[in-house]
Design a protein around this motif. Structure first.
Motif, PDB file in Angstrom:
ATOM      1  N   ASP A  23       0.866  -1.174   0.000  1.00 30.77           N
ATOM      2  CA  ASP A  23       0.000   0.000   0.000  1.00 30.77           C
ATOM      3  C   ASP A  23       0.903   1.225   0.000  1.00 30.77           C
ATOM      4  O   ASP A  23       1.179   1.806   1.040  1.00 30.77           O
ATOM      5  N   LEU A  24       1.392   1.588  -1.182  1.00 30.44           N
ATOM      6  CA  LEU A  24       2.317   2.702  -1.297  1.00 30.44           C
ATOM      7  C   LEU A  24       1.542   4.006  -1.377  1.00 30.44           C
ATOM      8  O   LEU A  24       0.631   4.148  -2.179  1.00 30.44           O
ATOM      9  N   VAL A  38       5.668   8.955  -8.542  1.00 32.59           N
ATOM     10  CA  VAL A  38       5.916   7.752  -9.333  1.00 32.59           C
ATOM     11  C   VAL A  38       4.642   6.923  -9.380  1.00 32.59           C
ATOM     12  O   VAL A  38       4.009   6.678  -8.365  1.00 32.59           O
ATOM     13  N   LYS A  39       4.258   6.512 -10.582  1.00 33.30           N
ATOM     14  CA  LYS A  39       3.119   5.628 -10.796  1.00 33.30           C
ATOM     15  C   LYS A  39       3.630   4.395 -11.527  1.00 33.30           C
ATOM     16  O   LYS A  39       4.370   4.509 -12.502  1.00 33.30           O
ATOM     17  N   THR A  40       3.243   3.226 -11.068  1.00 36.57           N
ATOM     18  CA  THR A  40       3.649   1.990 -11.715  1.00 36.57           C
ATOM     19  C   THR A  40       2.510   1.507 -12.593  1.00 36.57           C
ATOM     20  O   THR A  40       1.380   1.388 -12.139  1.00 36.57           O
ATOM     21  N   VAL A  41       2.816   1.254 -13.858  1.00 36.32           N
ATOM     22  CA  VAL A  41       1.805   0.811 -14.811  1.00 36.32           C
ATOM     23  C   VAL A  41       2.338  -0.424 -15.521  1.00 36.32           C
ATOM     24  O   VAL A  41       3.474  -0.443 -15.980  1.00 36.32           O
ATOM     25  N   TRP A  65       7.782  10.726 -22.685  1.00 39.00           N
ATOM     26  CA  TRP A  65       6.801  10.468 -23.736  1.00 39.00           C
ATOM     27  C   TRP A  65       5.461  10.059 -23.132  1.00 39.00           C
ATOM     28  O   TRP A  65       4.403  10.548 -23.545  1.00 39.00           O
ATOM     29  N   ILE A  66       5.492   9.162 -22.150  1.00 37.29           N
ATOM     30  CA  ILE A  66       4.258   8.730 -21.482  1.00 37.29           C
ATOM     31  C   ILE A  66       3.581   9.909 -20.799  1.00 37.29           C
ATOM     32  O   ILE A  66       2.365  10.094 -20.899  1.00 37.29           O
ATOM     33  N   ARG A  67       4.369  10.745 -20.105  1.00 34.23           N
ATOM     34  CA  ARG A  67       3.824  11.922 -19.430  1.00 34.23           C
ATOM     35  C   ARG A  67       3.133  12.845 -20.442  1.00 34.23           C
ATOM     36  O   ARG A  67       2.029  13.333 -20.214  1.00 34.23           O
TER      37      ARG A  67
END
Length: 100
Positions: A23-24, A38-41, A65-67
């Motif tokens: 549970d980050l 930070v988001k993990t996908v 690029w993702i951002r």
């Protein structure tokens, strides 16, 4: 200690289960802060390769690029009178073709 871990085997889903169990929570940032979080996908390998290729072609990191892709997608949702180009292209493609 190293000899003890040499016989351990891990399934490919063990890491996923572990990260799902954590549970980050990002630390609170001031409301006016532009601090990055930070988001993990998880994406399929084919999408990962496509992202890397697109980022390389644009001369930016995959993260940048993702951002940019997320920002562009979210910009199309704002009620500013502007429309998302992808939505316009989909609408044009949906129009019946004229017969000449």
């Amino acid at each position: 200690m190293t000899g003890e871990t040499a016989d351990l085997e891990f399934a490919s889903t063990d890491g996923i289960a572990l990260t799902d169990a954590l549970d980050l929570v990002d630390p609170p940032a001031p409301a006016d802060s532009d601090a990055m979080v930070v988001k993990t996908v998880r994406v399929p390998r084919a999408i990962d390769r496509a992202i890397a290729d697109a980022a390389d072609a644009a001369g930016v990191s995959p993260s940048a690029w993702i951002r940019g892709a997320i920002e562009a997608s979210l910009a199309g949702r704002e009620r500013s009178g502007l429309v998302n180009v992808d939505d316009v292209l989909r609408a044009i493609e949906a129009l019946p073709r004229a017969v000449v």
